[in-house]
Design an enzyme around this catalytic site. Sequence first.
Site, short mmCIF file in Angstrom:
data_model
loop_
_atom_site.label_atom_id
_atom_site.label_comp_id
_atom_site.label_asym_id
_atom_site.label_seq_id
_atom_site.Cartn_x
_atom_site.Cartn_y
_atom_site.Cartn_z
CB CYS A 123 22.48 -10.01 -9.65
SG CYS A 123 21.50 -10.20 -11.14
CG HIS A 337 -13.77 -12.51 1.66
ND1 HIS A 337 -13.19 -11.39 2.20
CD2 HIS A 337 -14.34 -12.12 0.48
CE1 HIS A 337 -13.39 -10.35 1.39
NE2 HIS A 337 -14.09 -10.77 0.35
CD GLU A 362 14.26 -5.27 -2.33
OE1 GLU A 362 15.47 -5.58 -2.29
OE2 GLU A 362 13.75 -4.68 -3.28
CG ASN A 365 10.06 -8.20 7.82
OD1 ASN A 365 10.62 -7.64 6.88
ND2 ASN A 365 8.75 -8.20 7.95
#
Length: 379
Positions: A123, A337, A362, A365
């Site tokens: 947290c 695809h 985290e 960027n």
Amino acid sequence: MDFALTDDQRAIQDAARAFADAELAPHSAEWDETKHFPVDVMRRAAETGFAAIYASEEHGGMALGRVEAALIFEELARGDVSTAAFISIHNMATWMIDRFGSDDLRARYVPRLATMELIASYCLTEPGSGSDAAAMRTSATRDGDDWVLNGSKAFISGAGTSDVYVVMARTGEAGPKGISAFVVEMGTPGLSFGAQEKKMGWNSQPTAIVQFDDCRVSAANLLGQEGDGFRYAMMGLDGGRLNIAACSLGGARLALETAKAYVATRKQFGKALAEFQNTQFKLADMATELEAARLMVLRGAWALDTRHPEATKWCAMAKRMATDACFQIADEALQLHGGYGYLKDYPLERIVRDLRVHRILEGTNEIMRVITAREMMRQ
């Protein structure tokens, strides 16, 4: 310079691959569709040691290095990106308690975290402070033998389900030096949770706000020293960034393998897509970017394992490069695809959704670029 894995590393990689193939890959689409948090499966992963990869052996950890962790998370994420990513977060929280906790805290929590009898969340982020984490407003005030926490944390994986929350809160002056870290247990009075967030991806794990309203925790639940919490959090994130980058590798690898198999059989204009030079060039570029990203992640892991003075920079560079490149690989695989890539019959749309958030969490960027440039200018 030796790029070969050791026999032990190959055995660890094989074990993670076997677990992912048997326990994660067959259920990944269903967990995403039903938003199921597979606690029972994660506990089986813990039986293999994957819940305390780099925690010490004293309390049940594997005491492995960050290189081994990167190998494990790539393989787990090839089975299911979202679940592997949560296991990586649990590992980060477990490591923080094992690394910075008192002997009592370590003995009380780490053995049960290592088995995932207890599940842990991390947290740090708040509704008003994301990239500027040191501006957090969640406070902890000393009151006798307790600390009283007030505030909230946002985008917390495992919120409402996890048993243990490693929480950063302000105990002193403005800025990073006034932040401390605490262990807060589920069921503590004053601890509550917001509604589950409706997300683009990472659907196999719950995400919500964690709220503290006069949440009283024992002074014994302080991690390490008062005022050192932000430093602990950043040290945890060095490894956490590599883990998430490794999860991106696993998702991108599955996307590339799926695309390679598809273009070998799909025919247009009288021949297989794989026979067109444009397709071959795309596959070649995707494979090259994947390999480059893996090398960056392993370089960052090596830097952490050897306590290299530039480890923080290498981890930031690896996270930035790998998560960007792997998202692009997954997107290219979907494109190969055609319309089928947009359907849930194939794993591509799920991989794209799951990998997108890796470029944000985290540390975004953009922040990885800030860290890299800052570390460069110090040299």
